[in-house]
Design an enzyme around this catalytic site. Structure first.
Site, mmCIF file in Angstrom:
data_model
loop_
_atom_site.group_PDB
_atom_site.id
_atom_site.type_symbol
_atom_site.label_atom_id
_atom_site.label_comp_id
_atom_site.label_asym_id
_atom_site.label_seq_id
_atom_site.Cartn_x
_atom_site.Cartn_y
_atom_site.Cartn_z
ATOM 1 N N LYS A 14 0.834 -1.216 0.000
ATOM 2 C CA LYS A 14 0.000 0.000 0.000
ATOM 3 C C LYS A 14 0.866 1.264 0.000
ATOM 4 O O LYS A 14 0.657 2.160 -0.812
ATOM 5 C CB LYS A 14 -0.952 0.024 1.208
ATOM 6 C CG LYS A 14 -1.937 -1.142 1.231
ATOM 7 C CD LYS A 14 -2.987 -0.994 2.314
ATOM 8 C CE LYS A 14 -2.446 -1.100 3.729
ATOM 9 N NZ LYS A 14 -2.051 -2.454 4.142
ATOM 10 N N ARG A 89 -10.090 0.392 9.094
ATOM 11 C CA ARG A 89 -9.537 -0.925 9.381
ATOM 12 C C ARG A 89 -10.520 -1.780 10.173
ATOM 13 O O ARG A 89 -10.217 -2.924 10.497
ATOM 14 C CB ARG A 89 -8.255 -0.748 10.212
ATOM 15 C CG ARG A 89 -7.013 -1.362 9.602
ATOM 16 C CD ARG A 89 -5.881 -1.087 10.565
ATOM 17 N NE ARG A 89 -4.654 -1.716 10.195
ATOM 18 C CZ ARG A 89 -3.690 -1.120 9.488
ATOM 19 N NH1 ARG A 89 -3.862 0.098 9.025
ATOM 20 N NH2 ARG A 89 -2.572 -1.755 9.241
ATOM 21 N N ARG A 128 10.967 -5.842 4.197
ATOM 22 C CA ARG A 128 10.847 -4.419 4.531
ATOM 23 C C ARG A 128 11.608 -4.099 5.821
ATOM 24 O O ARG A 128 12.184 -3.028 5.966
ATOM 25 C CB ARG A 128 9.358 -4.048 4.684
ATOM 26 C CG ARG A 128 9.136 -2.582 5.039
ATOM 27 C CD ARG A 128 7.680 -2.201 4.920
ATOM 28 N NE ARG A 128 6.884 -2.790 5.989
ATOM 29 C CZ ARG A 128 5.552 -2.754 6.026
ATOM 30 N NH1 ARG A 128 4.871 -2.203 5.057
ATOM 31 N NH2 ARG A 128 4.897 -3.299 7.036
ATOM 32 N N ARG A 134 11.112 -0.722 10.882
ATOM 33 C CA ARG A 134 9.923 -0.479 11.708
ATOM 34 C C ARG A 134 9.852 -1.485 12.842
ATOM 35 O O ARG A 134 10.016 -2.686 12.627
ATOM 36 C CB ARG A 134 8.665 -0.619 10.843
ATOM 37 C CG ARG A 134 8.197 0.682 10.248
ATOM 38 C CD ARG A 134 7.091 0.464 9.250
ATOM 39 N NE ARG A 134 5.934 -0.236 9.801
ATOM 40 C CZ ARG A 134 4.792 -0.368 9.139
ATOM 41 N NH1 ARG A 134 4.655 0.147 7.937
ATOM 42 N NH2 ARG A 134 3.779 -1.015 9.673
ATOM 43 N N ARG A 146 -0.514 -9.312 13.632
ATOM 44 C CA ARG A 146 -1.080 -8.339 12.681
ATOM 45 C C ARG A 146 -1.889 -9.056 11.604
ATOM 46 O O ARG A 146 -2.941 -8.575 11.186
ATOM 47 C CB ARG A 146 0.031 -7.509 12.039
ATOM 48 C CG ARG A 146 0.507 -6.390 12.952
ATOM 49 C CD ARG A 146 1.868 -5.899 12.591
ATOM 50 N NE ARG A 146 1.926 -5.221 11.316
ATOM 51 C CZ ARG A 146 3.061 -5.027 10.657
ATOM 52 N NH1 ARG A 146 4.204 -5.484 11.134
ATOM 53 N NH2 ARG A 146 3.049 -4.375 9.533
HETATM 54 P P1 ADP Z 1 0.674 -2.203 7.736
HETATM 55 O O1 ADP Z 1 -0.263 -1.866 6.614
HETATM 56 O O2 ADP Z 1 2.030 -2.568 7.277
HETATM 57 O O3 ADP Z 1 0.113 -3.194 8.693
HETATM 58 P P2 ADP Z 1 0.321 0.502 8.899
HETATM 59 O O4 ADP Z 1 1.490 1.383 8.732
HETATM 60 O O5 ADP Z 1 -0.894 0.795 8.079
HETATM 61 O O6 ADP Z 1 0.905 -0.940 8.644
HETATM 62 O O7 ADP Z 1 -0.147 0.473 10.433
HETATM 63 C C1 ADP Z 1 0.732 0.130 11.471
HETATM 64 C C2 ADP Z 1 -0.057 -0.089 12.763
HETATM 65 O O8 ADP Z 1 -0.740 1.130 13.146
HETATM 66 C C3 ADP Z 1 -1.177 -1.129 12.671
HETATM 67 O O9 ADP Z 1 -0.708 -2.447 12.864
HETATM 68 C C4 ADP Z 1 -2.109 -0.664 13.805
HETATM 69 O O10 ADP Z 1 -1.629 -1.057 15.061
HETATM 70 C C5 ADP Z 1 -2.010 0.853 13.740
HETATM 71 N N1 ADP Z 1 -3.071 1.397 12.868
HETATM 72 C C6 ADP Z 1 -2.902 1.978 11.645
HETATM 73 N N2 ADP Z 1 -4.079 2.352 11.130
HETATM 74 C C7 ADP Z 1 -5.031 1.993 12.026
HETATM 75 C C8 ADP Z 1 -6.454 2.075 12.073
HETATM 76 N N3 ADP Z 1 -7.165 2.598 11.045
HETATM 77 N N4 ADP Z 1 -7.100 1.621 13.163
HETATM 78 C C9 ADP Z 1 -6.430 1.096 14.188
HETATM 79 N N5 ADP Z 1 -5.098 0.964 14.214
HETATM 80 C C10 ADP Z 1 -4.389 1.399 13.161
#
Ligand code: ADP
Length: 190
Positions: A14, A89, A128, A134, A146
Protein backbone atom coordinates in the site's frame (compact mmCIF):
# COMPACT_ATOMS: atom_id res chain seq x y z
CA UNK A 1 -13.74 15.42 -4.25
CA UNK A 2 -12.70 11.82 -4.67
CA UNK A 3 -12.23 9.56 -1.69
CA UNK A 4 -10.21 6.46 -2.49
CA UNK A 5 -9.57 3.80 0.12
CA UNK A 6 -6.36 1.86 -0.33
CA UNK A 7 -7.06 -1.51 1.19
CA UNK A 8 -5.07 -4.70 1.70
CA UNK A 9 -3.29 -6.87 4.24
CA UNK A 10 -0.08 -5.71 5.94
CA UNK A 11 2.76 -5.91 3.44
CA UNK A 12 0.52 -5.77 0.37
CA UNK A 13 2.43 -2.77 -0.94
CA UNK A 14 0.00 0.00 0.00
CA UNK A 15 2.67 2.51 1.01
CA UNK A 16 4.72 1.85 -2.13
CA UNK A 17 1.78 2.24 -4.49
CA UNK A 18 0.28 5.19 -2.58
CA UNK A 19 3.16 7.46 -3.62
CA UNK A 20 2.47 6.97 -7.34
CA UNK A 21 -1.30 7.16 -6.86
CA UNK A 22 -1.27 10.54 -5.07
CA UNK A 23 1.08 12.06 -7.65
CA UNK A 24 -0.85 10.91 -10.70
CA UNK A 25 -4.32 11.71 -9.38
CA UNK A 26 -3.50 14.83 -7.29
CA UNK A 27 -4.67 13.28 -4.04
CA UNK A 28 -3.68 13.89 -0.46
CA UNK A 29 -2.18 10.73 1.06
CA UNK A 30 -3.43 10.03 4.56
CA UNK A 31 -1.71 7.03 6.13
CA UNK A 32 -2.94 6.38 9.66
CA UNK A 33 0.10 4.14 10.26
CA UNK A 34 2.45 6.99 9.28
CA UNK A 35 0.51 9.51 11.38
CA UNK A 36 0.75 7.19 14.37
CA UNK A 37 4.48 6.64 13.80
CA UNK A 38 4.91 10.45 13.77
CA UNK A 39 3.18 10.65 17.15
CA UNK A 40 5.49 7.94 18.49
CA UNK A 41 8.58 9.72 17.15
CA UNK A 42 7.42 12.99 18.72
CA UNK A 43 6.93 11.22 22.05
CA UNK A 44 3.38 12.45 22.55
CA UNK A 45 1.02 10.85 25.07
CA UNK A 46 -1.03 9.46 22.19
CA UNK A 47 2.17 8.08 20.65
CA UNK A 48 3.13 6.33 23.86
CA UNK A 49 -0.26 4.63 24.14
CA UNK A 50 -0.27 3.71 20.45
CA UNK A 51 3.25 2.24 20.54
CA UNK A 52 2.35 -0.53 22.97
CA UNK A 53 -0.61 -1.59 20.84
CA UNK A 54 1.22 -1.34 17.52
CA UNK A 55 4.20 -3.32 18.82
CA UNK A 56 1.79 -6.04 19.93
CA UNK A 57 0.17 -6.18 16.50
CA UNK A 58 -3.13 -4.83 17.84
CA UNK A 59 -5.19 -1.94 16.50
CA UNK A 60 -5.28 1.42 18.25
CA UNK A 61 -8.78 2.50 19.38
CA UNK A 62 -11.18 3.54 16.60
CA UNK A 63 -11.74 7.05 18.08
CA UNK A 64 -8.01 7.83 17.88
CA UNK A 65 -7.68 7.22 14.14
CA UNK A 66 -11.12 8.67 13.38
CA UNK A 67 -10.03 11.94 15.00
CA UNK A 68 -6.85 11.95 12.92
CA UNK A 69 -8.79 11.47 9.69
CA UNK A 70 -11.33 14.16 10.49
CA UNK A 71 -8.66 16.72 11.30
CA UNK A 72 -6.90 15.97 7.99
CA UNK A 73 -10.18 16.37 6.08
CA UNK A 74 -10.70 19.74 7.73
CA UNK A 75 -7.21 21.12 7.18
CA UNK A 76 -5.96 19.85 3.81
CA UNK A 77 -6.87 22.12 0.90
CA UNK A 78 -6.09 22.33 -2.81
CA UNK A 79 -6.31 18.64 -3.70
CA UNK A 80 -8.69 16.72 -5.95
CA UNK A 81 -9.31 14.08 -3.35
CA UNK A 82 -7.88 11.86 -0.65
CA UNK A 83 -6.18 8.50 -0.58
CA UNK A 84 -6.92 6.78 2.71
CA UNK A 85 -4.18 4.24 3.46
CA UNK A 86 -4.71 2.00 6.48
CA UNK A 87 -8.14 3.48 7.23
CA UNK A 88 -10.79 2.23 7.71
CA UNK A 89 -9.54 -0.93 9.38
CA UNK A 90 -12.73 -1.97 11.19
CA UNK A 91 -16.43 -1.95 10.26
CA UNK A 92 -17.00 0.69 12.96
CA UNK A 93 -14.38 2.96 11.32
CA UNK A 94 -16.00 2.44 7.90
CA UNK A 95 -19.38 3.46 9.30
CA UNK A 96 -17.92 6.57 10.92
CA UNK A 97 -16.17 7.46 7.64
CA UNK A 98 -19.46 7.16 5.73
CA UNK A 99 -21.11 9.49 8.26
CA UNK A 100 -18.22 11.99 8.17
CA UNK A 101 -18.43 12.16 4.38
CA UNK A 102 -22.24 12.28 4.28
CA UNK A 103 -22.13 15.39 6.50
CA UNK A 104 -20.09 17.06 3.76
CA UNK A 105 -22.38 15.77 1.00
CA UNK A 106 -19.62 13.40 -0.12
CA UNK A 107 -19.12 9.62 -0.27
CA UNK A 108 -16.41 7.00 -0.69
CA UNK A 109 -15.48 6.82 -4.39
CA UNK A 110 -13.89 3.37 -4.46
CA UNK A 111 -12.13 0.85 -2.27
CA UNK A 112 -9.00 -0.24 -4.16
CA UNK A 113 -7.90 -3.48 -2.61
CA UNK A 114 -4.42 -4.93 -3.17
CA UNK A 115 -4.51 -8.65 -2.45
CA UNK A 116 -1.59 -10.98 -1.78
CA UNK A 117 -1.60 -14.48 -0.27
CA UNK A 118 -0.87 -14.87 3.48
CA UNK A 119 2.44 -16.64 2.77
CA UNK A 120 3.67 -13.58 0.90
CA UNK A 121 2.76 -11.18 3.74
CA UNK A 122 5.45 -12.58 6.04
CA UNK A 123 8.04 -12.63 3.24
CA UNK A 124 7.38 -9.00 2.25
CA UNK A 125 7.36 -7.67 5.82
CA UNK A 126 10.62 -9.46 6.65
CA UNK A 127 12.19 -7.88 3.58
CA UNK A 128 10.85 -4.42 4.53
CA UNK A 129 12.27 -4.84 8.05
CA UNK A 130 15.77 -4.92 6.57
CA UNK A 131 15.12 -1.60 4.78
CA UNK A 132 12.83 0.54 6.95
CA UNK A 133 13.53 -0.77 10.47
CA UNK A 134 9.92 -0.48 11.71
CA UNK A 135 9.55 -1.87 15.24
CA UNK A 136 6.32 -3.70 14.31
CA UNK A 137 8.16 -5.51 11.48
CA UNK A 138 10.91 -6.85 13.69
CA UNK A 139 9.29 -9.75 15.55
CA UNK A 140 7.62 -12.73 13.90
CA UNK A 141 5.12 -12.85 16.77
CA UNK A 142 4.03 -9.25 16.08
CA UNK A 143 3.67 -9.92 12.36
CA UNK A 144 1.60 -13.05 13.03
CA UNK A 145 -0.70 -11.08 15.30
CA UNK A 146 -1.08 -8.34 12.68
CA UNK A 147 -2.11 -10.98 10.14
CA UNK A 148 -4.60 -12.41 12.66
CA UNK A 149 -5.94 -8.92 13.45
CA UNK A 150 -6.29 -8.28 9.72
CA UNK A 151 -8.37 -11.41 9.14
CA UNK A 152 -10.56 -10.87 12.20
CA UNK A 153 -11.18 -7.14 12.20
CA UNK A 154 -10.27 -5.73 8.79
CA UNK A 155 -11.15 -8.39 6.20
CA UNK A 156 -14.92 -8.04 6.91
CA UNK A 157 -14.61 -4.68 5.13
CA UNK A 158 -14.33 -6.58 1.83
CA UNK A 159 -17.99 -7.57 2.16
CA UNK A 160 -18.90 -4.08 3.43
CA UNK A 161 -17.57 -2.39 0.29
CA UNK A 162 -18.79 -5.18 -2.02
CA UNK A 163 -22.31 -4.60 -0.72
CA UNK A 164 -21.90 -0.87 -1.38
CA UNK A 165 -20.76 -1.68 -4.95
CA UNK A 166 -17.45 0.04 -4.28
CA UNK A 167 -15.01 -2.85 -4.06
CA UNK A 168 -12.26 -3.12 -6.68
CA UNK A 169 -9.73 -5.89 -6.17
CA UNK A 170 -6.23 -5.74 -7.64
CA UNK A 171 -3.83 -8.69 -7.82
CA UNK A 172 -0.88 -7.56 -5.68
CA UNK A 173 1.45 -10.31 -6.92
CA UNK A 174 3.95 -9.04 -9.47
CA UNK A 175 6.47 -6.26 -9.84
CA UNK A 176 5.79 -2.77 -8.43
CA UNK A 177 5.22 -1.49 -11.99
CA UNK A 178 2.85 -4.31 -12.88
CA UNK A 179 0.73 -3.73 -9.78
CA UNK A 180 0.74 0.05 -10.36
CA UNK A 181 -0.51 -0.42 -13.94
CA UNK A 182 -3.40 -2.55 -12.64
CA UNK A 183 -4.26 0.05 -9.98
CA UNK A 184 -4.23 2.95 -12.45
CA UNK A 185 -6.49 1.02 -14.85
CA UNK A 186 -9.04 0.79 -12.04
CA UNK A 187 -8.64 4.39 -10.84
CA UNK A 188 -9.08 5.72 -14.37
CA UNK A 189 -12.69 4.54 -14.22
CA UNK A 190 -13.58 7.07 -11.52
P1 ADP B 1 0.67 -2.20 7.74
O1 ADP B 1 -0.26 -1.87 6.61
O2 ADP B 1 2.03 -2.57 7.28
O3 ADP B 1 0.11 -3.19 8.69
P2 ADP B 1 0.32 0.50 8.90
O4 ADP B 1 1.49 1.38 8.73
O5 ADP B 1 -0.89 0.80 8.08
O6 ADP B 1 0.90 -0.94 8.64
O7 ADP B 1 -0.15 0.47 10.43
C1 ADP B 1 0.73 0.13 11.47
C2 ADP B 1 -0.06 -0.09 12.76
O8 ADP B 1 -0.74 1.13 13.15
C3 ADP B 1 -1.18 -1.13 12.67
O9 ADP B 1 -0.71 -2.45 12.86
C4 ADP B 1 -2.11 -0.66 13.81
O10 ADP B 1 -1.63 -1.06 15.06
C5 ADP B 1 -2.01 0.85 13.74
N1 ADP B 1 -3.07 1.40 12.87
C6 ADP B 1 -2.90 1.98 11.65
N2 ADP B 1 -4.08 2.35 11.13
C7 ADP B 1 -5.03 1.99 12.03
C8 ADP B 1 -6.45 2.07 12.07
N3 ADP B 1 -7.17 2.60 11.04
N4 ADP B 1 -7.10 1.62 13.16
C9 ADP B 1 -6.43 1.10 14.19
N5 ADP B 1 -5.10 0.96 14.21
C10 ADP B 1 -4.39 1.40 13.16
Amino acid sequence: MKYFILFGPPGAGKGTQATAMVESYKLCHISTGALLRNEIAAGTELGLKAKALIDAGELVPDEVVEGMIESQFNTVKGVEGFLLDGFPRTIAQAEVLDKMLAKKGEAVTSCVSIMIPDAMIMERIKHRATIEGRADDAKEETINNRIKTYHEKTEPLVEYYKKAGKYNEIDGVGTIDEVRTRIFATMDKF
